[in-house]
Structure formats: structure tokens, C-alpha cells
Design an enzyme around this catalytic site. Structure first.
Site, mmCIF file in Angstrom:
data_model
loop_
_atom_site.group_PDB
_atom_site.id
_atom_site.type_symbol
_atom_site.label_atom_id
_atom_site.label_comp_id
_atom_site.label_asym_id
_atom_site.label_seq_id
_atom_site.Cartn_x
_atom_site.Cartn_y
_atom_site.Cartn_z
ATOM 1 N N GLU A 24 0.819 -1.214 0.000
ATOM 2 C CA GLU A 24 0.000 0.000 0.000
ATOM 3 C C GLU A 24 0.862 1.277 0.000
ATOM 4 O O GLU A 24 0.393 2.341 -0.396
ATOM 5 C CB GLU A 24 -0.908 0.019 1.232
ATOM 6 C CG GLU A 24 -1.919 -1.123 1.256
ATOM 7 C CD GLU A 24 -2.607 -1.253 2.603
ATOM 8 O OE1 GLU A 24 -3.824 -1.415 2.622
ATOM 9 O OE2 GLU A 24 -1.929 -1.219 3.648
ATOM 10 N N ASP A 82 -11.908 -6.524 -1.639
ATOM 11 C CA ASP A 82 -12.752 -7.712 -1.434
ATOM 12 C C ASP A 82 -14.118 -7.259 -0.935
ATOM 13 O O ASP A 82 -14.340 -6.075 -0.693
ATOM 14 C CB ASP A 82 -12.095 -8.676 -0.424
ATOM 15 C CG ASP A 82 -11.966 -8.053 0.957
ATOM 16 O OD1 ASP A 82 -12.940 -8.142 1.724
ATOM 17 O OD2 ASP A 82 -10.907 -7.456 1.260
ATOM 18 N N GLY A 119 -12.332 -3.889 2.788
ATOM 19 C CA GLY A 119 -13.399 -4.773 2.316
ATOM 20 C C GLY A 119 -14.688 -3.965 2.184
ATOM 21 O O GLY A 119 -14.969 -3.089 3.005
ATOM 22 N N MET A 150 -8.733 -2.273 9.204
ATOM 23 C CA MET A 150 -8.230 -2.672 10.513
ATOM 24 C C MET A 150 -7.380 -1.598 11.207
ATOM 25 O O MET A 150 -6.722 -1.911 12.202
ATOM 26 C CB MET A 150 -7.444 -3.990 10.371
ATOM 27 C CG MET A 150 -8.290 -5.117 9.805
ATOM 28 S SD MET A 150 -7.395 -6.653 9.537
ATOM 29 C CE MET A 150 -7.051 -7.171 11.202
ATOM 30 N N GLU A 151 -7.395 -0.371 10.695
ATOM 31 C CA GLU A 151 -6.507 0.649 11.290
ATOM 32 C C GLU A 151 -7.136 2.037 11.479
ATOM 33 O O GLU A 151 -6.765 2.774 12.398
ATOM 34 C CB GLU A 151 -5.243 0.840 10.412
ATOM 35 C CG GLU A 151 -4.335 -0.358 10.295
ATOM 36 C CD GLU A 151 -4.789 -1.369 9.252
ATOM 37 O OE1 GLU A 151 -5.559 -0.987 8.341
ATOM 38 O OE2 GLU A 151 -4.407 -2.549 9.361
HETATM 39 N N1 ADE Z 1 -8.902 -4.960 4.649
HETATM 40 C C1 ADE Z 1 -9.144 -5.395 3.401
HETATM 41 N N2 ADE Z 1 -10.174 -6.262 3.380
HETATM 42 C C2 ADE Z 1 -10.596 -6.372 4.667
HETATM 43 C C3 ADE Z 1 -11.605 -7.128 5.285
HETATM 44 N N3 ADE Z 1 -12.395 -7.945 4.595
HETATM 45 N N4 ADE Z 1 -11.747 -7.002 6.635
HETATM 46 C C4 ADE Z 1 -10.944 -6.189 7.331
HETATM 47 N N5 ADE Z 1 -9.958 -5.466 6.792
HETATM 48 C C5 ADE Z 1 -9.780 -5.545 5.469
#
Ligand code: ADE
Length: 257
Positions: free
Chosen positions: A27, A223, A93, A199-200
């Protein structure tokens, strides 16, 4: 000594200094490649690249994955490097079912989705509104996303050729979990009305809020946070990471003008 003088000049100049953070190398690499790096520091096991991006002073750093890594890294950016604002760039995501892989979310706000009360039959979040991103940075990021020249969305995602990603101003949610469950995605959608999950972001934003530092998050979707998320992530992370990097670089071009 030269490094020390450069840090002083950077901090003493009235030009804004930006912290640029990502969780993973993929990234951050493209952003780093475009930087003129003047100094490299290692602090708390992370490497801070200090210099300019499109002539704008910035400190660029890979935080690592998850909320503790993000909070620690944002604290160092705020307290040691005295940055005026933090831009978090990376992949996420999709939670909003109207969004597809490749689409881009610029944060208007960000919330911790795992900061909650867990009873025998329910999980109740303590907060669903979260931290608000800076409106000026949102404007610059939205304009940068309009100007950026993205590669076309891979044909595996979109059958028609020449299709550009959709860009939305949206709500980001954060937790220390990689979401790969349609049931959980639906719960997150209904509970937070969120657009994407990562997640951050909220951990970085909370630290920024405490330190009076502005922020914005730029996330390109890799995703759909469902049972196929791991496979999709592997396949599309590079495409998604490139798009978020392009926006950050274009933001600096706009800020220079
Ligand atoms: N970062 C990218 N895809 C993710 C997901 N499905 N859950 C949490 N963090 C992500």
C-alpha cells in the site's frame, strides 16, 4: 547533523507537514517511490521516511496491520514529527453492497466496530458515529480521485472494458478482525451503515483527535468482506493499493498549486 538540520527546517517552515500511513508495504511502496527522501529514522520498530512528495513536506510510514500498530504509529507522527494532518491510504473490504471491488471510499467518518458490549445474546457497539475526517482534506481527496488516472477495473470484476472505479464519500469501520463472513458483513452494514471495513483507520483517527491533528482515510476495495474475501484480497490487493496511492500523490499535486 545534516538530518537534524533538515528536520528543523521541515518543522520550522510554515508549510503543512503530512503524515502518510499505510498498513502494508504494497500500500505504501508506490507513494514512497514518488517521494524525495531526505532522512530515514527507525522509531519503535517502524521506518519513517522524511522528505517531500510533490514538494509537500511529508513523513511516510508503514504502520503494520491492526489497531495497536496504527495507534502507535499515529502517536509518533503526532508527537515526534508534529505533523499537521495524517492521510491513511490502503485497501478495505466492501460493506455497502452497492460498492464493488476496485471502488474507492474517501472517509467522512470512521468508527471502531469492535468497541462493544458483548452480552449472552447481543453485541452492542458503544459508539456508532465515530471520528469525523477533516472537510478540507476530504475535498482535496475527492478532487484528487476525480483527477487521478486509474487503470481500468480488472475484467474479472467488471466485464465491460475501460470501466473506471466509482468514488464515494463514505463511512469507514475499523476492527482487529479481517472480515470474511457474509453474516458479519450484513450485521456491520445494518448496525453501522458503513461503506467499508478495515483494521486501522479508527485507531489512527482517535490518536489524531487526541492530538488535534486532522485526518482523512482513502481506501480502495479489494474484497467484499464475504466468504471469498481472502481469495479476492490476494488477487486484487495490488490493483486496489495502486489506486489509493495514486490519490495520495494527486492530493499533493493539488496542495502544491
Ligand atoms: N482490509 C481489506 N479487506 C478487509 C476485510 N475484509 N476485513 C478487514 N480489513 C480488510
Amino acid at each position: 547533523m545534516i538530518a537534524l538540520i533538515f528536520t528543523f527546517i521541515l518543522l520550522a517552515s510554515d508549510q503543512q507537514c503530512f503524515g502518510i500511513m499505510s498498513a502494508m508495504d504494497v500500500e505504501l511502496n508506490m507513494i514512497k517511490e514518488n517521494m524525495v527522501v531526505e532522512q530515514i529514522d527507525t522509531v519503535a520498530q517502524r521506518i519513517f521516511y522524511i522528505g517531500t512528495l510533490e514538494e509537500i513536506p511529508c513523513v511516510c510510514v508503514k504502520a503494520g496491520i491492526g489497531k495497536v500498530n496504527a495507534a502507535l504509529t499515529a502517536s509518533i507522527l503526532a508527537m515526534k514529527y508534529d505533523v499537521d494532518a495524517v492521510i491513511f491510504a490502503g485497501v478495505a473490504g466492501a460493506i455497502n453492497p452497492k460498492l464493488s471491488i476496485g471502488d474507492i471510499v474517501i472517509s467522512h467518518s470512521v468508527v471502531h466496530h469492535d468497541y462493544a458490549y458483548l452480552g449472552p445474546e447481543c453485541l452492542t457497539p458503544y459508539d456508532t458515529s465515530g471520528f469525523r475526517a477533516d472537510s478540507f482534506l476530504i475535498g482535496v481527496a475527492m478532487q484528487a480521485a476525480q483527477d487521478a488516472e486509474f487503470d481500468e477495473v480488472p475484467q474479472k470484476i467488471c466485464k465491460e472494458t475501460g470501466h473506471s472505479p466509482q468514488v464515494v464519500l463514505g463511512k469507514v469501520i475499523t476492527g482487529d478482525q479481517f472480515i470474511a463472513s457474509e453474516e458479519k458483513r450484513q450485521w456491520l452494514e445494518q448496525t453501522f451503515h458503513a461503506d467499508c471495513v478495515e483494521m486501522e483507520g479508527a485507531a489512527m483517527a482517535q490518536v489524531c483527535y487526541i492530538n488535534n491533528v486532522e485526518f482523512v482515510i482513502i481506501r480502495c476495495l479489494g474484497d467484499l468482506a464475504n466468504e471469498n474475501a481472502d481469495v479476492d484480497f490476494e488477487e486484487f490487493v495490488k490493483y486496489a493499493a495502486k489506486n489509493s496511492s495514486l490519490i495520495v500523490t494527486q492530493m499533493m499535486v493539488l496542495l502544491k498549486e
